[in-house]
Enzyme design. Structure first.
Site, PDB file in Angstrom:
ATOM      1  N   SER A 127       0.834  -1.199   0.000  1.00 49.49           N
ATOM      2  CA  SER A 127       0.000   0.000   0.000  1.00 49.49           C
ATOM      3  C   SER A 127       0.867   1.247   0.000  1.00 49.49           C
ATOM      4  O   SER A 127       1.983   1.241   0.535  1.00 49.49           O
ATOM      5  CB  SER A 127      -0.858  -0.030   1.273  1.00 49.49           C
ATOM      6  OG  SER A 127      -1.436   1.219   1.514  1.00 49.49           O
ATOM      7  N   THR A 129       0.494   3.418   1.877  1.00 52.76           N
ATOM      8  CA  THR A 129       0.615   3.757   3.300  1.00 52.76           C
ATOM      9  C   THR A 129       2.043   3.495   3.817  1.00 52.76           C
ATOM     10  O   THR A 129       2.442   4.073   4.821  1.00 52.76           O
ATOM     11  CB  THR A 129      -0.456   2.991   4.111  1.00 52.76           C
ATOM     12  OG1 THR A 129      -0.464   3.472   5.425  1.00 52.76           O
ATOM     13  CG2 THR A 129      -0.216   1.513   4.162  1.00 52.76           C
ATOM     14  N   TYR A 152      -1.783  -0.548  11.064  1.00 60.43           N
ATOM     15  CA  TYR A 152      -2.076  -1.182   9.761  1.00 60.43           C
ATOM     16  C   TYR A 152      -0.945  -0.896   8.773  1.00 60.43           C
ATOM     17  O   TYR A 152      -0.411  -1.811   8.136  1.00 60.43           O
ATOM     18  CB  TYR A 152      -3.411  -0.679   9.187  1.00 60.43           C
ATOM     19  CG  TYR A 152      -3.563  -0.991   7.712  1.00 60.43           C
ATOM     20  CD1 TYR A 152      -3.771  -2.295   7.280  1.00 60.43           C
ATOM     21  CD2 TYR A 152      -3.429   0.016   6.744  1.00 60.43           C
ATOM     22  CE1 TYR A 152      -3.856  -2.587   5.922  1.00 60.43           C
ATOM     23  CE2 TYR A 152      -3.514  -0.267   5.393  1.00 60.43           C
ATOM     24  CZ  TYR A 152      -3.733  -1.570   4.984  1.00 60.43           C
ATOM     25  OH  TYR A 152      -3.806  -1.855   3.644  1.00 60.43           O
ATOM     26  N   LYS A 156       2.153  -3.449   6.731  1.00 60.57           N
ATOM     27  CA  LYS A 156       2.560  -3.516   5.315  1.00 60.57           C
ATOM     28  C   LYS A 156       4.054  -3.260   5.191  1.00 60.57           C
ATOM     29  O   LYS A 156       4.754  -3.926   4.446  1.00 60.57           O
ATOM     30  CB  LYS A 156       1.779  -2.485   4.496  1.00 60.57           C
ATOM     31  CG  LYS A 156       0.292  -2.757   4.404  1.00 60.57           C
ATOM     32  CD  LYS A 156       0.005  -4.022   3.627  1.00 60.57           C
ATOM     33  CE  LYS A 156      -1.468  -4.371   3.619  1.00 60.57           C
ATOM     34  NZ  LYS A 156      -1.761  -5.692   3.058  1.00 60.57           N
TER      35      LYS A 156
HETATM   36  P1  NAD Z   1     -10.931  -7.031   1.594  1.00 63.41           P
HETATM   37  O1  NAD Z   1     -11.128  -6.998   3.061  1.00 63.41           O
HETATM   38  O2  NAD Z   1     -12.114  -6.860   0.729  1.00 63.41           O
HETATM   39  O3  NAD Z   1     -10.187  -8.388   1.166  1.00 63.41           O
HETATM   40  C1  NAD Z   1      -9.339  -9.110   2.017  1.00 63.41           C
HETATM   41  C2  NAD Z   1      -9.866 -10.522   2.092  1.00 63.41           C
HETATM   42  O4  NAD Z   1      -9.012 -11.298   2.931  1.00 63.41           O
HETATM   43  C3  NAD Z   1     -11.269 -10.595   2.683  1.00 63.41           C
HETATM   44  O5  NAD Z   1     -12.098 -11.348   1.821  1.00 63.41           O
HETATM   45  C4  NAD Z   1     -11.078 -11.283   4.029  1.00 63.41           C
HETATM   46  O6  NAD Z   1     -12.181 -12.089   4.380  1.00 63.41           O
HETATM   47  C5  NAD Z   1      -9.820 -12.096   3.782  1.00 63.41           C
HETATM   48  N1  NAD Z   1      -9.028 -12.368   4.980  1.00 63.41           N
HETATM   49  C6  NAD Z   1      -8.644 -11.475   5.934  1.00 63.41           C
HETATM   50  N2  NAD Z   1      -7.889 -12.094   6.853  1.00 63.41           N
HETATM   51  C7  NAD Z   1      -7.783 -13.388   6.475  1.00 63.41           C
HETATM   52  C8  NAD Z   1      -7.121 -14.530   7.007  1.00 63.41           C
HETATM   53  N3  NAD Z   1      -6.405 -14.458   8.134  1.00 63.41           N
HETATM   54  N4  NAD Z   1      -7.240 -15.706   6.355  1.00 63.41           N
HETATM   55  C9  NAD Z   1      -7.966 -15.795   5.211  1.00 63.41           C
HETATM   56  N5  NAD Z   1      -8.610 -14.765   4.669  1.00 63.41           N
HETATM   57  C10 NAD Z   1      -8.501 -13.570   5.274  1.00 63.41           C
HETATM   58  O7  NAD Z   1      -9.814  -5.950   1.252  1.00 63.41           O
HETATM   59  P2  NAD Z   1      -9.312  -5.421  -0.160  1.00 63.41           P
HETATM   60  O8  NAD Z   1      -9.700  -3.987  -0.266  1.00 63.41           O
HETATM   61  O9  NAD Z   1      -9.683  -6.370  -1.224  1.00 63.41           O
HETATM   62  O10 NAD Z   1      -7.752  -5.450   0.092  1.00 63.41           O
HETATM   63  C11 NAD Z   1      -6.954  -6.569  -0.277  1.00 63.41           C
HETATM   64  C12 NAD Z   1      -5.542  -6.330   0.188  1.00 63.41           C
HETATM   65  O11 NAD Z   1      -5.055  -5.110  -0.384  1.00 63.41           O
HETATM   66  C13 NAD Z   1      -5.398  -6.161   1.703  1.00 63.41           C
HETATM   67  O12 NAD Z   1      -4.220  -6.804   2.101  1.00 63.41           O
HETATM   68  C14 NAD Z   1      -5.284  -4.670   1.893  1.00 63.41           C
HETATM   69  O13 NAD Z   1      -4.556  -4.332   3.029  1.00 63.41           O
HETATM   70  C15 NAD Z   1      -4.556  -4.264   0.621  1.00 63.41           C
HETATM   71  N6  NAD Z   1      -4.820  -2.860   0.245  1.00 63.41           N
HETATM   72  C16 NAD Z   1      -6.103  -2.425   0.107  1.00 63.41           C
HETATM   73  C17 NAD Z   1      -6.352  -1.091  -0.228  1.00 63.41           C
HETATM   74  C18 NAD Z   1      -7.756  -0.577  -0.321  1.00 63.41           C
HETATM   75  O14 NAD Z   1      -7.941   0.641  -0.219  1.00 63.41           O
HETATM   76  N7  NAD Z   1      -8.758  -1.396  -0.533  1.00 63.41           N
HETATM   77  C19 NAD Z   1      -5.271  -0.217  -0.459  1.00 63.41           C
HETATM   78  C20 NAD Z   1      -3.968  -0.714  -0.332  1.00 63.41           C
HETATM   79  C21 NAD Z   1      -3.749  -2.042   0.017  1.00 63.41           C
HETATM   80  C1  WQD Z   2      -9.808   9.783   1.058  1.00 63.93           C
HETATM   81  C2  WQD Z   2     -10.077  11.266   1.315  1.00 63.93           C
HETATM   82  C3  WQD Z   2     -10.321  11.812   3.646  1.00 63.93           C
HETATM   83  C4  WQD Z   2     -14.022   9.560   4.291  1.00 63.93           C
HETATM   84  C5  WQD Z   2      -6.992   4.917   3.311  1.00 63.93           C
HETATM   85  C6  WQD Z   2      -5.930   4.207   4.114  1.00 63.93           C
HETATM   86  C7  WQD Z   2      -4.818   3.743   3.240  1.00 63.93           C
HETATM   87  C8  WQD Z   2      -5.316   2.949   2.027  1.00 63.93           C
HETATM   88  C9  WQD Z   2      -6.481   3.582   1.359  1.00 63.93           C
HETATM   89  C10 WQD Z   2      -5.007   0.588   2.392  1.00 63.93           C
HETATM   90  C11 WQD Z   2      -9.300  11.823   2.501  1.00 63.93           C
HETATM   91  C12 WQD Z   2     -11.610  12.055   2.908  1.00 63.93           C
HETATM   92  C13 WQD Z   2     -12.894  10.131   3.725  1.00 63.93           C
HETATM   93  C14 WQD Z   2     -15.088  10.402   4.688  1.00 63.93           C
HETATM   94  C15 WQD Z   2     -13.828  12.290   3.927  1.00 63.93           C
HETATM   95  N1  WQD Z   2      -5.744   1.634   2.365  1.00 63.93           N
HETATM   96  N2  WQD Z   2     -12.804  11.467   3.543  1.00 63.93           N
HETATM   97  N3  WQD Z   2     -14.947  11.741   4.478  1.00 63.93           N
HETATM   98  O1  WQD Z   2      -7.225   8.133   3.727  1.00 63.93           O
HETATM   99  O2  WQD Z   2      -6.278   8.042   1.393  1.00 63.93           O
HETATM  100  O3  WQD Z   2      -6.408   6.018   2.668  1.00 63.93           O
HETATM  101  O4  WQD Z   2      -7.451   4.000   2.314  1.00 63.93           O
HETATM  102  O5  WQD Z   2      -3.837   0.452   2.380  1.00 63.93           O
HETATM  103  O6  WQD Z   2      -3.970   3.015   4.031  1.00 63.93           O
HETATM  104  O7  WQD Z   2      -5.443   5.098   5.089  1.00 63.93           O
HETATM  105  O8  WQD Z   2      -8.527   7.046   1.833  1.00 63.93           O
HETATM  106  O9  WQD Z   2     -10.907   6.902   1.269  1.00 63.93           O
HETATM  107  O10 WQD Z   2     -10.241   7.023   3.700  1.00 63.93           O
HETATM  108  O11 WQD Z   2      -9.984   9.058   2.270  1.00 63.93           O
HETATM  109  O12 WQD Z   2     -13.765  13.526   3.759  1.00 63.93           O
HETATM  110  O13 WQD Z   2     -16.101   9.963   5.220  1.00 63.93           O
HETATM  111  O14 WQD Z   2     -11.454  11.408   1.662  1.00 63.93           O
HETATM  112  O15 WQD Z   2     -10.091  12.778   4.605  1.00 63.93           O
HETATM  113  O16 WQD Z   2      -8.950  13.147   2.167  1.00 63.93           O
HETATM  114  P1  WQD Z   2      -7.076   7.415   2.460  1.00 63.93           P
HETATM  115  P2  WQD Z   2      -9.984   7.425   2.298  1.00 63.93           P
END
Ligand code: NAD
Ligand code: WQD
Length: 340
Positions: A127, A129, A152, A156
């Site tokens: 991510s 992040t 979190y 990562k």
């Molecule tokens: P999601 O929660 O929809 O998908 C994750 C899946 O993993 C879920 O279906 C959950 O049930 C499963 N899971 C969690 N823990 C588990 C375990 N211990 N064993 C088996 N299954 C397990 O999330 P997503 O948005 O699809 O994200 C997928 C990956 O990408 C995550 O690792 C997340 O941290 C990363 N990621 C997501 C975002 C985002 O904004 N969505 C951004 C950056 C990174």
């Molecule tokens: C986007 C913008 C908020 C909600 C998060 C995680 C990051 C990554 C992606 C996994 C920001 C604003 C949001 C609301 C708002 N995930 N906002 N009202 O913060 O970039 O990242 O998700 O790795 O780790 O931190 O995404 O969608 O939460 O926010 O005004 O109800 O929307 O302040 O500017 P963010 P977000």
């Protein structure tokens, strides 16, 4: 020759399910493991409906080493894509041990089993992040990492470091960390999409729930940032573009070794107000909003430089904000109760 089997941990989740569709389209055979802690087995049925393929699905926690070994014994796994983990920033602040146990614990169990079965190809869901507060924009892969603002984020970062150590210890390993920016959107069919359980933390799912009447209004976290309209700027990319990135990462791996990280973002930042406008247009609904103070840990702006992914993987975000909002709304309006 049969299709290559790819183990997709977390394949019933948001990004994992979209990746399964692209894997099938690219002639791979996904095998899903997901304990459905943040998803539903219905997602797997939807995937079968969408692709016409019978997908092997195992419902257990990745930390269950015995069950994971069984899956490796039963399938000829060529590579693993590891999405499984917990992803809520505020929850991770409240329950850090849960996050370290699930995210890091699951990864270590996985790596041990992969080593035992001599499967060395891994794509890991990282991510943006890991970069913490941006020191420059757009962010390139050599932006410093580790100054994360939540447990979190640290999971990562720590996992990326573990993966690097592993690659140093044994040159057989072939690992790509994909650093996603802000994945949004849904499959064009409206059959699969994002299904947040509980109150959404992220912007797009919250907006969608306001539009379909589940929540009264959107809280805008801060309109006093040093950005053109005062609201936070992020790099939103369509989940199908992101899914394609995983297929390209698998292809890139053939014949390579070592550890690499790629940014996957569109390279363009949009403000909260721009997202609201685009979503109102896509949904045809007026979005009630209230301005509040800044959310703890938020930054003014974050967006990617994905030139390396473009040059080395041949990847580029192709879908614009209009398509992102239309596809997101298409799924949410067709499935107001998610998969239930
Ligand atoms: P999601 O929660 O929809 O998908 C994750 C899946 O993993 C879920 O279906 C959950 O049930 C499963 N899971 C969690 N823990 C588990 C375990 N211990 N064993 C088996 N299954 C397990 O999330 P997503 O948005 O699809 O994200 C997928 C990956 O990408 C995550 O690792 C997340 O941290 C990363 N990621 C997501 C975002 C985002 O904004 N969505 C951004 C950056 C990174
Ligand atoms: C986007 C913008 C908020 C909600 C998060 C995680 C990051 C990554 C992606 C996994 C920001 C604003 C949001 C609301 C708002 N995930 N906002 N009202 O913060 O970039 O990242 O998700 O790795 O780790 O931190 O995404 O969608 O939460 O926010 O005004 O109800 O929307 O302040 O500017 P963010 P977000």
């Amino acid at each position: 020759m049969g299709k290559d089997e790819v183990l997709v941990l977390g394949g019933a989740g948001y990004i994992g399910s979209h990746t399964c569709v692209e894997l099938i389209g690219a002639e791979y055979k996904p095998v899903i493991v997901d304990n459905t802690i943040n998803s539903s087995p219905v997602c797997v049925s939807r995937l079968q409906q969408l692709t016409g393929e019978n997908i092997a699905f195992y419902q257990f926690d990745v930390r269950d080493q015995v069950k994971l070994r069984e899956v490796f014994s039963q399938h000829d796994i060529k590579a693993v894509i590891h999405f499984a983990g917990l992803k809520s920033v505020p929850e991770s602040v409240q329950f850090p041990l849960k996050y370290y146990s699930v995210n890091i614990g699951a990864t270590i169990t996985l790596l041990e089993v992969m080593k035992e079965f001599k499967v060395y190809n891994l794509v890991f869901s990282s991510s943006s992040t890991v970069y913490g507060k941006p020191q420059f924009l757009p962010m390139t892969e050599d932006h410093p990492t580790g100054q994360c603002t939540s447990p979190y984020g640290r999971t990562k970062y720590f996992i990326e470091e573990i993966l690097k150590d592993l690659c140093v210890s044994d040159p057989e390993w072939n690992i790509i960390s994909l650093r996603y920016f802000n994945p949004v959107g849904a499959h064009q069919s409206g059959i699969i999409g994002e299904v947040p359980l509980g109150i959404p933390n992220n912007l797009l799912p919250y907006i969608a729930q306001v539009c379909n009447g589940k929540r009264e209004y959107l809280t805008i976290y801060g309109d006093d940032y040093k950005t053109p309209d005062g609201t936070g700027i992020r790099d939103y990319l369509h989940v199908v573009d992101l899914a394609v990135g995983h297929v390209l990462a698998l292809k890139k791996m053939q014949g390579e070794h070592g550890c690499r990280a790629y940014n996957l973002g569109s390279g363009t930042g949009f403000s909260v107000k721009e997202i609201i406008q685009a979503f109102e247009k896509a949904s045809g609904k007026k979005l009630p909003c209230k301005i509040a103070g800044r959310r703890a840990g938020d930054v003014a702006a974050s967006y990617a430089d994905s030139t390396i992914a473009q040059n080395e993987l041949g990847w580029k975000a192709t879908k614009n904000l209009k398509e992102i909002c239309e596809d997101y709304w298409n799924f949410q309006s067709k499935n107001p109760q998610g998969y239930s």
